[in-house]
Design a protein around this motif. Structure first.
Motif, PDB file in Angstrom:
ATOM      1  N   ILE A  87       0.839  -1.208   0.000  1.00 23.52           N
ATOM      2  CA  ILE A  87       0.000   0.000   0.000  1.00 23.52           C
ATOM      3  C   ILE A  87       0.865   1.246   0.000  1.00 23.52           C
ATOM      4  N   TYR A 100      -6.618   1.751  -2.157  1.00 29.17           N
ATOM      5  CA  TYR A 100      -7.918   1.654  -1.481  1.00 29.17           C
ATOM      6  C   TYR A 100      -8.408   0.202  -1.480  1.00 29.17           C
ATOM      7  N   SER A 103      -6.353  -1.819   0.959  1.00 32.03           N
ATOM      8  CA  SER A 103      -6.661  -1.449   2.344  1.00 32.03           C
ATOM      9  C   SER A 103      -7.943  -2.123   2.814  1.00 32.03           C
ATOM     10  N   ASN A 104      -8.932  -2.222   1.916  1.00 35.59           N
ATOM     11  CA  ASN A 104     -10.166  -2.950   2.254  1.00 35.59           C
ATOM     12  C   ASN A 104      -9.884  -4.418   2.536  1.00 35.59           C
ATOM     13  N   LEU A 107      -8.341  -4.672   6.028  1.00 31.15           N
ATOM     14  CA  LEU A 107      -9.327  -4.479   7.087  1.00 31.15           C
ATOM     15  C   LEU A 107     -10.212  -5.717   7.239  1.00 31.15           C
ATOM     16  N   ALA A 122      -4.673  -2.124  10.881  1.00 33.44           N
ATOM     17  CA  ALA A 122      -5.361  -2.050   9.582  1.00 33.44           C
ATOM     18  C   ALA A 122      -6.088  -0.715   9.429  1.00 33.44           C
ATOM     19  N   PHE A 126      -5.362   2.190   6.620  1.00 33.54           N
ATOM     20  CA  PHE A 126      -6.424   2.681   5.746  1.00 33.54           C
ATOM     21  C   PHE A 126      -6.525   4.206   5.833  1.00 33.54           C
ATOM     22  N   TYR A 130      -6.381   7.598   2.930  1.00 31.86           N
ATOM     23  CA  TYR A 130      -7.239   8.775   2.851  1.00 31.86           C
ATOM     24  C   TYR A 130      -6.435  10.048   3.053  1.00 31.86           C
ATOM     25  N   LEU A 142     -14.265   6.608   8.678  1.00 37.23           N
ATOM     26  CA  LEU A 142     -13.810   5.221   8.824  1.00 37.23           C
ATOM     27  C   LEU A 142     -13.531   4.906  10.293  1.00 37.23           C
TER      28      LEU A 142
END
Length: 622
Positions: A87, A100, A103-104, A107, A122, A126, A130, A142
């Motif tokens: 990432i 993005y 990162s999902n 998580l 996590a 994330f 952002y 978030l």
């Protein structure tokens, strides 16, 4: 200056990898050990991917392989660490959509376990994605959506990092009360853990936030704590980062002498350990400090040193990028050649098998040998024809791909040539401006010389800061033109006047972008080739107009005009100034490599002088 200074040392101690692994050879030897455990192999691969000098594509491939290895062996924590590297790679190369998506995945993976520490990590990762896109509200959304899953009883660095990210997002949205609340939560946790780097980072953050709202007495408490940490630190490299951060903080709150002191300590360590990128930023802040002290001579000295160092480092990065592009091209070429060779062998094998089958059938079916022979000939002719058609198709496809690759290389070359022309224009521009200051110094007019020097310093800063940008906002370009014309007006005394007529409005000039330093050479030509040779009043008018969605810039003077200027230099005079010739070449290259078509029209004025019209198409939004 940004209201939140980012401490460079934040991530340095958090990685948690072995510091005794320092070379590629030693890492490779450890990973080649047949008795190495899967867990240790994955950890070494993460260190290898983070520290080795890979191209971005090779690094991405290597990290993805490590992630698959971690997943197969069920090492969730190490899988998340590998995702962290991936990432960071995506955000560094502005691949935010990919960042993005990954990162999902992280998580979701963290939530599938009961390990709250992994969830904290996590969420923090994330929020970084952002933050890099300036999407601070989405980052806070978030956090608060997952607030009930956060376990504050787990006192570790992951929770500290999460508090810090929330505080930074609030700070960027100017929610000072919420920012300070989470900063204090992070301070309590860092001091409870007695983590040196975490304490240094959060002290610096609370100092900046308190100073921003004018609470300097409270900020001074954390300044003392920060200085204590510096004195206790035995790591010179980390200490250089801390000196820089403290010095930059003092410059921001206008305590310039203290700022210069600590930035000087940082500079000494950066030179000692060859921290060139860090030193470049340090030199730039020192220049700002001297400018704040109105010491323009030293401000210019440090800024020039910063620019020289930056250009040297950028040259190295450009060579690295070219090498990366060449490696990618060669790999694609090799893969295509292997594919073509494999296809040819497959076709030969198919023809051999079919020929044997045809021969066997002829032997076994003697009665129908004539029919079978005819059918075999037809079949063979069909195969050959089909093979030739396929080969032609593949050849055309390969030529098309090769042409596309050459076009991409040519476009990259043109873009590099535009940057080279801009870097040549800047010294020429500065040299012409220095000629203007010389006459005042020789006349011992110190008041005007000092005034001239101050404006010249601001002008040089504008030029240097725009030198590595392809487009700048029009209001910034107008500021540069006004500085330049002010300098020329001082040189001409009362004989020279100018007008900058902006019919667009300030709200439009703040949104419209133009290539930097594209208009100024035509002002310079109007003054030196038109107005300089004219007796009496000299007047120059620069107008910024709107035609639909096109920007029109008009440069009009009451000078001697094109024909008279040419006659003064001789009828066969064909020389163009360096700036004009370079500018025209630059415009041609911009029109070739970008989706635009800038037009220049030069003609005699309506009554006298010369008129230059520059058209920037489709740059104004309705």
């Amino acid at each position: 200056m940004h209201r939140c200074l980012l401490a460079f040392f934040l991530c340095f101690p958090f990685l948690g990898y072995s510091q005794n692994i320092s070379t590629q050879d030693s890492l490779q030897q450890l990973m080649d050990d047949p008795d190495i455990s899967d867990s240790l192999l994955i950890e070494y691969r993460n260190v290898y991917a983070n520290e080795m000098d890979f191209t971005s594509q090779k690094r991405e491939t290597y990290i993805l392989e490590t992630i698959e290895l971690s997943k197969r062996n069920g090492h969730i924590q190490q899988t998340i660490e590998s995702y962290h590297l991936l990432i960071n790679l995506y955000t560094a190369s502005a691949k935010f959509e990919a960042a993005y998506i990954r990162s999902n995945e992280v998580l979701t993976l963290a939530k599938s376990t009961n390990d709250k520490s992994l969830l904290h990590s996590a969420l923090s990762l994330f929020m970084d994605v952002y933050y890099m896109q300036d999407r601070y509200r989405d980052g806070l959304k978030l956090f608060y959506n997952n607030l009930r899953d956060i376990d504050t009883s787990i006192r570790d660095l992951e929770l500290f990092s999460l508090y810090d990210k929330v505080a930074v997002c609030h700070s960027m949205l100017e929610n000072s009360d919420s920012c300070i609340y989470y900063r204090y939560l992070a301070i309590d946790l860092a001091e409870e853990l007695d983590h040196h780097a975490a304490r240094a980072h959060i002290y610096l953050g609370i100092m900046n936030e308190l100073a921003y709202i004018g609470e300097f007495n409270q900020a001074a408490v954390f300044e003392d704590r920060f200085l204590e940490l510096i004195n206790l630190d035995q790591d010179d490299i980390r200490k250089s980062y801390m000196y820089y951060s403290l010095g930059a903080y003092y410059v921001k709150i206008k305590r310039f002498d203290e700022g210069i002191h600590y930035l000087g300590l940082a500079d000494t360590l950066q030179i000692k350990y060859n921290l060139l990128w860090d030193r470049g930023e340090n030199l730039k802040v020192i220049s700002h400090a001297y400018e704040g002290k109105k010491n323009f001579e030293w401000a210019f000295k440090y800024y020039a040193e910063y620019v020289n160092l930056r250009d040297t480092l950028n040259s190295h990065e450009q060579k690295k990028a070219i090498a990366e592009f060449e490696e990618k091209y060669q790999n694609e070429k090799l893969a295509k050649e292997k594919l073509e060779l494999s296809e040819d062998k497959r076709q030969e094998e198919m023809q051999r098998i079919r020929a044997e089958e045809a021969s066997q059938k002829n032997k076994n079916l003697a009665i129908t040998i004539g029919l079978l022979s005819a059918m075999s000939l037809l079949l063979l002719a069909f195969i050959i024809l089909r093979s030739r058609i396929k080969q032609k198709h593949e050849k055309l496809q390969n030529e098309l791909e090769r042409a596309e690759s050459e076009l991409r290389l040519e476009k990259a070359s043109k873009s590099a040539e535009v940057k080279a022309i801009k870097s040549q224009m800047n010294p020429h521009f500065i040299f012409n401006a220095l000629n203007s200051i010389q006459s005042l110094i020789l006349e011992n007019d110190f008041r005007k010389s000092n005034k001239y020097l101050g404006r010249f310093s601001s002008l040089v800063r504008h030029v240097l800061e725009s030198s590595d940008q392809e487009w700048v906002y029009l209001n910034k370009e107008i500021e540069l033109l006004e500085l330049y014309l002010d300098l020329e007006k001082l040189r001409f005394e009362k004989n020279f006047t100018y007008e900058l007529v902006n019919e667009l409005g300030e709200d439009v000039t703040e949104d419209v972008k133009v290539p930097p330093l594209l208009i100024q050479p035509y002002l310079e030509n109007a003054i030196k080739h038109g107005l300089l040779h004219k007796a009496g009043d000299k007047h120059l008018m620069v107008s910024f107009l709107k035609e639909g969605i096109d920007l029109i810039v008009k440069v009009e003077d009451n000078g001697i005009g094109l024909k008279a200027s040419a006659q003064m230099k001789g009828e066969n005079y064909s020389h163009k100034s360096f700036a004009t010739a370079a500018n025209q070449k630059r415009i041609d290259l911009i029109n070739e490599t970008q989706d635009t078509h800038i037009e220049i029209q030069i003609e005699d004025g309506r009554e006298q002088g010369t008129s230059v019209t520059i058209k920037f198409p489709s740059v104004i939004q309705n």
